[in-house]
Design an enzyme around this catalytic site. Structure first.
Site, PDB file in Angstrom:
ATOM      1  N   CYS A  27      14.446 -38.607  16.924  1.00 19.31           N
ATOM      2  CA  CYS A  27      13.992 -39.575  17.838  1.00 19.31           C
ATOM      3  C   CYS A  27      14.904 -41.053  17.598  1.00 19.31           C
ATOM      4  O   CYS A  27      15.218 -41.531  16.586  1.00 19.31           O
ATOM      5  CB  CYS A  27      12.461 -39.963  17.582  1.00 19.31           C
ATOM      6  SG  CYS A  27      11.956 -41.037  18.876  1.00 19.31           S
ATOM      7  N   ASP A  57      28.532 -15.165  17.351  1.00 22.67           N
ATOM      8  CA  ASP A  57      28.286 -14.734  18.631  1.00 22.67           C
ATOM      9  C   ASP A  57      27.041 -15.391  19.120  1.00 22.67           C
ATOM     10  O   ASP A  57      26.681 -15.233  20.253  1.00 22.67           O
ATOM     11  CB  ASP A  57      28.285 -13.265  18.857  1.00 22.67           C
ATOM     12  CG  ASP A  57      27.415 -12.564  17.917  1.00 22.67           C
ATOM     13  OD1 ASP A  57      26.960 -13.287  17.128  1.00 22.67           O
ATOM     14  OD2 ASP A  57      27.233 -11.350  18.159  1.00 22.67           O
ATOM     15  N   GLU A  58      26.333 -16.217  18.395  1.00 25.41           N
ATOM     16  CA  GLU A  58      25.043 -16.822  18.670  1.00 25.41           C
ATOM     17  C   GLU A  58      25.172 -18.196  19.065  1.00 25.41           C
ATOM     18  O   GLU A  58      26.271 -19.030  18.738  1.00 25.41           O
ATOM     19  CB  GLU A  58      24.133 -16.814  17.555  1.00 25.41           C
ATOM     20  CG  GLU A  58      23.546 -15.392  16.935  1.00 25.41           C
ATOM     21  CD  GLU A  58      22.932 -14.792  17.966  1.00 25.41           C
ATOM     22  OE1 GLU A  58      21.859 -15.551  18.531  1.00 25.41           O
ATOM     23  OE2 GLU A  58      22.714 -13.451  17.875  1.00 25.41           O
ATOM     24  N   CYS A 113       0.884  -1.083   0.051  1.00 20.37           N
ATOM     25  CA  CYS A 113      -0.064  -0.018  -0.014  1.00 20.37           C
ATOM     26  C   CYS A 113       0.710   1.279   0.020  1.00 20.37           C
ATOM     27  O   CYS A 113       1.730   1.309   0.811  1.00 20.37           O
ATOM     28  CB  CYS A 113      -0.858  -0.173   1.077  1.00 20.37           C
ATOM     29  SG  CYS A 113      -1.896   1.410   1.427  1.00 20.37           S
ATOM     30  N   CYS A 132      -6.074   0.265   5.531  1.00 24.38           N
ATOM     31  CA  CYS A 132      -6.723   1.497   5.506  1.00 24.38           C
ATOM     32  C   CYS A 132      -7.587   1.455   4.205  1.00 24.38           C
ATOM     33  O   CYS A 132      -7.646   0.317   3.534  1.00 24.38           O
ATOM     34  CB  CYS A 132      -5.684   2.696   4.808  1.00 24.38           C
ATOM     35  SG  CYS A 132      -4.627   2.276   3.348  1.00 24.38           S
TER      36      CYS A 132
END
Length: 108
Positions: free
Chosen positions: A97, A88-89, A5, A28
């Site tokens: 399973c 750094d993560e 939009c 809108c």
């Protein structure tokens, strides 16, 4: 094609009312009439998780841990950890399973 939009920036939704196709904004009152033919294309299938992790043989050397399967509630699962994000993560842990009939996969 994603269409946004111009008034508020929301993603426009295709609203087909019989013979009239148009994009409408859910935020809108903006409406964009469709004047050209709309076509779509399909994206190729993404790789299977086993392919990304190194193929079906990747789980052969995986360690086993006491982790409950969310599908069959087996108490043991194979796991492997990979760095999927920046350094750094924390690493992502992938589970499979240990119940051969289930073999459900999930990640943490």
């Amino acid at each position: 094609m994603l269409t946004f939009c111009p008034e508020c920036g929301s993603l426009l939704q295709l609203n087909d009312r019989g013979d009239i196709n148009r994009f409408v904004c859910s935020t809108c009152p903006y409406v964009l009439p469709v004047t050209q033919t709309i076509s779509s294309r399909y994206c190729p299938k993404l790789k299977d998780l086993d392919e990304v992790l190194g193929g079906p043989s990747a789980w052969e050397n995986a360690q086993i841990t006491e982790e409950r399967c969310p599908r069959c509630f087996q108490d043991r699962a194979y796991f492997m950890q990979l760095q999927t994000r920046s350094a750094d993560e924390p690493m992502t842990t992938f589970y499979r399973c240990a119940n051969r009939e289930c073999a459900h996969r999930w990640k943490e």
